[in-house]
Design a protein around this motif. Structure first.
Motif, PDB file in Angstrom:
ATOM      1  N   UNK A  39       0.853  -1.188   0.000  1.00  0.00           N
ATOM      2  CA  UNK A  39       0.000   0.000   0.000  1.00  0.00           C
ATOM      3  C   UNK A  39       0.891   1.241   0.000  1.00  0.00           C
ATOM      4  N   UNK A  40       0.667   2.127  -0.986  1.00  0.00           N
ATOM      5  CA  UNK A  40       1.404   3.382  -1.084  1.00  0.00           C
ATOM      6  C   UNK A  40       0.597   4.518  -0.455  1.00  0.00           C
ATOM      7  N   UNK A  41      -0.722   4.526  -0.719  1.00  0.00           N
ATOM      8  CA  UNK A  41      -1.585   5.615  -0.246  1.00  0.00           C
ATOM      9  C   UNK A  41      -2.997   5.092  -0.080  1.00  0.00           C
ATOM     10  N   UNK A  42      -3.696   5.567   0.963  1.00  0.00           N
ATOM     11  CA  UNK A  42      -5.108   5.206   1.156  1.00  0.00           C
ATOM     12  C   UNK A  42      -5.810   6.327   1.899  1.00  0.00           C
ATOM     13  N   UNK A  43      -7.076   6.528   1.557  1.00  0.00           N
ATOM     14  CA  UNK A  43      -7.880   7.535   2.248  1.00  0.00           C
ATOM     15  C   UNK A  43      -9.344   7.374   1.838  1.00  0.00           C
ATOM     16  N   UNK A  44     -10.215   7.947   2.633  1.00  0.00           N
ATOM     17  CA  UNK A  44     -11.629   8.037   2.267  1.00  0.00           C
ATOM     18  C   UNK A  44     -11.788   9.284   1.414  1.00  0.00           C
ATOM     19  N   UNK A  45     -12.430   9.121   0.268  1.00  0.00           N
ATOM     20  CA  UNK A  45     -12.623  10.212  -0.681  1.00  0.00           C
ATOM     21  C   UNK A  45     -14.096  10.280  -1.063  1.00  0.00           C
ATOM     22  N   UNK A  46     -14.454  11.339  -1.752  1.00  0.00           N
ATOM     23  CA  UNK A  46     -15.795  11.472  -2.311  1.00  0.00           C
ATOM     24  C   UNK A  46     -15.681  11.294  -3.816  1.00  0.00           C
ATOM     25  N   UNK A  47     -16.280  10.232  -4.367  1.00  0.00           N
ATOM     26  CA  UNK A  47     -16.254   9.957  -5.802  1.00  0.00           C
ATOM     27  C   UNK A  47     -17.477  10.595  -6.450  1.00  0.00           C
ATOM     28  N   UNK A  48     -17.242  11.332  -7.533  1.00  0.00           N
ATOM     29  CA  UNK A  48     -18.373  11.924  -8.261  1.00  0.00           C
ATOM     30  C   UNK A  48     -18.829  10.935  -9.322  1.00  0.00           C
ATOM     31  N   UNK A  49     -20.114  10.563  -9.259  1.00  0.00           N
ATOM     32  CA  UNK A  49     -20.637   9.600 -10.236  1.00  0.00           C
ATOM     33  C   UNK A  49     -21.084  10.307 -11.514  1.00  0.00           C
ATOM     34  N   UNK A  50     -21.596   9.550 -12.467  1.00  0.00           N
ATOM     35  CA  UNK A  50     -21.985  10.103 -13.768  1.00  0.00           C
ATOM     36  C   UNK A  50     -23.153  11.087 -13.685  1.00  0.00           C
ATOM     37  N   UNK A  51     -23.886  11.087 -12.569  1.00  0.00           N
ATOM     38  CA  UNK A  51     -24.995  12.034 -12.372  1.00  0.00           C
ATOM     39  C   UNK A  51     -24.534  13.314 -11.679  1.00  0.00           C
ATOM     40  N   UNK A  52     -23.266  13.347 -11.265  1.00  0.00           N
ATOM     41  CA  UNK A  52     -22.739  14.530 -10.570  1.00  0.00           C
ATOM     42  C   UNK A  52     -22.894  14.459  -9.062  1.00  0.00           C
ATOM     43  N   UNK A  53     -23.448  13.359  -8.540  1.00  0.00           N
ATOM     44  CA  UNK A  53     -23.591  13.172  -7.093  1.00  0.00           C
ATOM     45  C   UNK A  53     -22.308  12.573  -6.533  1.00  0.00           C
TER      46      UNK A  53
END
Length: 117
Positions: A39-53
């Motif tokens: 593992x080089x890097x890990x974190x909780x992120x917010x992914x933007x889906x195809x609807x923009x959410x």
């Protein structure tokens, strides 16, 4: 290395993924040949889906691949992208948005909240 890349690496394993036995077992099963993946890097992120959410995801970058998991659910990989398929990663520090460009596939758009500027 750019300042934005250094900002990501200040706390590389925020989720302590390198010590999570469930996650490491899932990675070992998915890589069959690559048993020494680190593992080089890990974190909780917010992914933007195809609807923009935006959806909360755990993003893990290893020595061979980028992995996307549902938050805290490490038994099932949502998406795996081999490092060789990454065209580039663009980070905008002002908004903490990150674009992951993938060769011959759709791109990822993330909001990374734990970047220290």
């Amino acid at each position: 290395m750019t300042d934005s890349a250094l900002a990501l690496l200040k706390n590389p394993d925020h989720l302590k993924a390198g010590k999570n036995t469930t996650l490491l077992s899932t990675l070992a099963k998915s890589t069959k040949m690559m048993t020494h993946e680190k593992v080089i890097w890990s974190d909780t992120v917010w992914k933007r889906n195809h609807r923009g959410s935006y959806q909360k995801r755990d993003l893990i970058i290893t020595t061979s691949s980028l992995y996307n998991f549902k938050k805290g659910a490490y038994k099932t990989i949502k998406r795996k992208i081999h490092i060789n398929r990454l065209a580039k990663i663009v980070l905008h520090l002002g908004s903490k948005e990150c674009l992951v460009k993938v060769f011959h596939d759709y791109d990822y758009w993330y909001r990374v909240t734990n970047i220290q500027e």
